[in-house]
Every structure is written in C-alpha cells, then in structure tokens.
Write a protein that holds these residues in place. Structure first.
Motif, PDB file in Angstrom:
ATOM      1  N   ARG A  11       2.640  -5.521  61.469  1.00  0.00           N
ATOM      2  CA  ARG A  11       1.732  -5.749  60.066  1.00  0.00           C
ATOM      3  C   ARG A  11       0.744  -6.537  60.386  1.00  0.00           C
ATOM      4  O   ARG A  11       0.016  -7.164  59.749  1.00  0.00           O
ATOM      5  N   LYS A  12      -0.036  -6.600  61.856  1.00  0.00           N
ATOM      6  CA  LYS A  12      -1.108  -7.364  62.266  1.00  0.00           C
ATOM      7  C   LYS A  12      -2.385  -7.140  61.399  1.00  0.00           C
ATOM      8  O   LYS A  12      -3.114  -7.974  61.549  1.00  0.00           O
ATOM      9  N   ARG A  13      -2.502  -5.996  60.945  1.00  0.00           N
ATOM     10  CA  ARG A  13      -3.596  -5.516  60.020  1.00  0.00           C
ATOM     11  C   ARG A  13      -3.797  -6.257  58.747  1.00  0.00           C
ATOM     12  O   ARG A  13      -4.997  -6.395  58.159  1.00  0.00           O
ATOM     13  N   ASN A  14      -2.810  -6.884  58.337  1.00  0.00           N
ATOM     14  CA  ASN A  14      -2.674  -7.780  56.987  1.00  0.00           C
ATOM     15  C   ASN A  14      -3.499  -8.968  57.575  1.00  0.00           C
ATOM     16  O   ASN A  14      -3.038  -9.469  58.340  1.00  0.00           O
ATOM     17  N   GLN A  15      -4.427  -9.412  56.788  1.00  0.00           N
ATOM     18  CA  GLN A  15      -5.090 -10.589  57.092  1.00  0.00           C
ATOM     19  C   GLN A  15      -4.186 -11.852  57.189  1.00  0.00           C
ATOM     20  O   GLN A  15      -4.250 -12.838  58.157  1.00  0.00           O
ATOM     21  N   SER A  16      -3.422 -11.997  56.229  1.00  0.00           N
ATOM     22  CA  SER A  16      -2.269 -13.205  56.071  1.00  0.00           C
ATOM     23  C   SER A  16      -1.589 -13.105  57.352  1.00  0.00           C
ATOM     24  O   SER A  16      -1.373 -14.133  58.061  1.00  0.00           O
ATOM     25  N   VAL A  17      -1.071 -12.009  57.771  1.00  0.00           N
ATOM     26  CA  VAL A  17       0.022 -12.042  58.753  1.00  0.00           C
ATOM     27  C   VAL A  17      -0.779 -12.217  60.230  1.00  0.00           C
ATOM     28  O   VAL A  17      -0.705 -12.879  61.039  1.00  0.00           O
ATOM     29  N   ALA A  18      -2.218 -11.722  60.315  1.00  0.00           N
ATOM     30  CA  ALA A  18      -3.057 -12.097  61.472  1.00  0.00           C
ATOM     31  C   ALA A  18      -3.604 -13.581  61.472  1.00  0.00           C
ATOM     32  O   ALA A  18      -3.529 -14.154  62.727  1.00  0.00           O
ATOM     33  N   ASP A  19      -3.523 -14.205  60.384  1.00  0.00           N
ATOM     34  CA  ASP A  19      -3.792 -15.647  60.404  1.00  0.00           C
ATOM     35  C   ASP A  19      -2.599 -16.415  60.901  1.00  0.00           C
ATOM     36  O   ASP A  19      -2.521 -17.389  61.422  1.00  0.00           O
ATOM     37  N   LEU A  74       0.600 -15.318  62.659  1.00  0.00           N
ATOM     38  CA  LEU A  74       1.357 -14.712  63.634  1.00  0.00           C
ATOM     39  C   LEU A  74       0.763 -15.583  65.063  1.00  0.00           C
ATOM     40  O   LEU A  74       1.811 -15.987  65.567  1.00  0.00           O
ATOM     41  N   PRO A  75      -0.444 -15.795  65.330  1.00  0.00           N
ATOM     42  CA  PRO A  75      -0.450 -16.533  66.692  1.00  0.00           C
ATOM     43  C   PRO A  75      -0.063 -18.012  66.458  1.00  0.00           C
ATOM     44  O   PRO A  75       0.516 -18.365  67.586  1.00  0.00           O
ATOM     45  N   GLU A  76      -0.149 -18.572  65.420  1.00  0.00           N
ATOM     46  CA  GLU A  76       0.389 -19.662  65.222  1.00  0.00           C
ATOM     47  C   GLU A  76       2.031 -19.977  65.618  1.00  0.00           C
ATOM     48  O   GLU A  76       2.514 -20.594  65.959  1.00  0.00           O
ATOM     49  N   LEU A  77       2.727 -18.896  64.784  1.00  0.00           N
ATOM     50  CA  LEU A  77       4.128 -18.587  64.806  1.00  0.00           C
ATOM     51  C   LEU A  77       4.426 -18.343  66.419  1.00  0.00           C
ATOM     52  O   LEU A  77       5.540 -18.990  66.742  1.00  0.00           O
ATOM     53  N   GLU A  78       3.837 -17.570  66.990  1.00  0.00           N
ATOM     54  CA  GLU A  78       4.252 -17.224  68.298  1.00  0.00           C
ATOM     55  C   GLU A  78       3.731 -18.317  69.204  1.00  0.00           C
ATOM     56  O   GLU A  78       4.726 -18.444  70.374  1.00  0.00           O
ATOM     57  N   ASN A  79       3.044 -19.191  69.145  1.00  0.00           N
ATOM     58  CA  ASN A  79       2.559 -20.434  69.869  1.00  0.00           C
ATOM     59  C   ASN A  79       3.676 -21.449  69.851  1.00  0.00           C
ATOM     60  O   ASN A  79       4.082 -21.994  70.774  1.00  0.00           O
ATOM     61  N   ALA A  80       4.076 -21.762  68.461  1.00  0.00           N
ATOM     62  CA  ALA A  80       5.344 -22.764  68.320  1.00  0.00           C
ATOM     63  C   ALA A  80       6.529 -22.153  68.599  1.00  0.00           C
ATOM     64  O   ALA A  80       7.388 -22.882  69.433  1.00  0.00           O
ATOM     65  N   LEU A  81       6.834 -20.681  68.890  1.00  0.00           N
ATOM     66  CA  LEU A  81       7.965 -20.233  69.516  1.00  0.00           C
ATOM     67  C   LEU A  81       8.058 -20.212  70.963  1.00  0.00           C
ATOM     68  O   LEU A  81       8.978 -20.676  71.776  1.00  0.00           O
ATOM     69  N   ALA A  82       6.958 -20.246  71.671  1.00  0.00           N
ATOM     70  CA  ALA A  82       6.429 -20.291  72.933  1.00  0.00           C
ATOM     71  C   ALA A  82       6.896 -21.889  73.474  1.00  0.00           C
ATOM     72  O   ALA A  82       7.144 -22.000  74.584  1.00  0.00           O
ATOM     73  N   ARG A  83       6.662 -22.562  72.714  1.00  0.00           N
ATOM     74  CA  ARG A  83       6.885 -24.074  73.031  1.00  0.00           C
ATOM     75  C   ARG A  83       8.405 -24.461  72.898  1.00  0.00           C
ATOM     76  O   ARG A  83       8.844 -25.713  73.032  1.00  0.00           O
ATOM     77  N   GLN A  84       9.007 -23.670  72.328  1.00  0.00           N
ATOM     78  CA  GLN A  84      10.730 -23.927  72.203  1.00  0.00           C
ATOM     79  C   GLN A  84      11.322 -23.956  73.510  1.00  0.00           C
ATOM     80  O   GLN A  84      10.921 -23.264  74.420  1.00  0.00           O
TER      81      GLN A  84
END
Length: 50
Positions: free
Chosen positions: A28-36, A38-48
């Motif tokens: 659902r990356k086209r949704n602006q809220s998701v687009a805002d 998602l990168p933060e969530l993915e970065n946080a998960l990558a640091r786990q």
C-alpha cells in the motif's frame, strides 16, 4: 508508538508481528501515510538483532 520503543524490544514474536505489518504495508505504498511510515519501520526492523 512502537517504533521509538523497538530498540528495547527483545520479543521475537513482537518483531515478527511488526515484520508482517511492514510486509502488508509495502503493498500500500501509494498511500501517503504508509509511504511516510514504511521507511522508518523498515529501518527500525533492520536494526533489530537477528
């Protein structure tokens, strides 16, 4: 609320749930809220730790 706390989370179940959420949000990356968010969530998960 979960993202700032994710560095202190040591629960594999919680991390897996957030990973599943990220996977669903990628569709659902086209949704602006998701687009805002998602990168933060993915970065946080990558640091786990693996």
């Amino acid at each position: 609320m979960a993202l700032p706390r994710l560095e202190q989370v040591r629960s594999p179940r919680s991390t897996a749930l957030l990973s599943t959420l990220a996977q669903e949000l990628r569709r659902r990356k086209r949704n602006q809220s998701v687009a805002d968010l998602l990168p933060e969530l993915e970065n946080a998960l990558a640091r786990q730790p693996a």
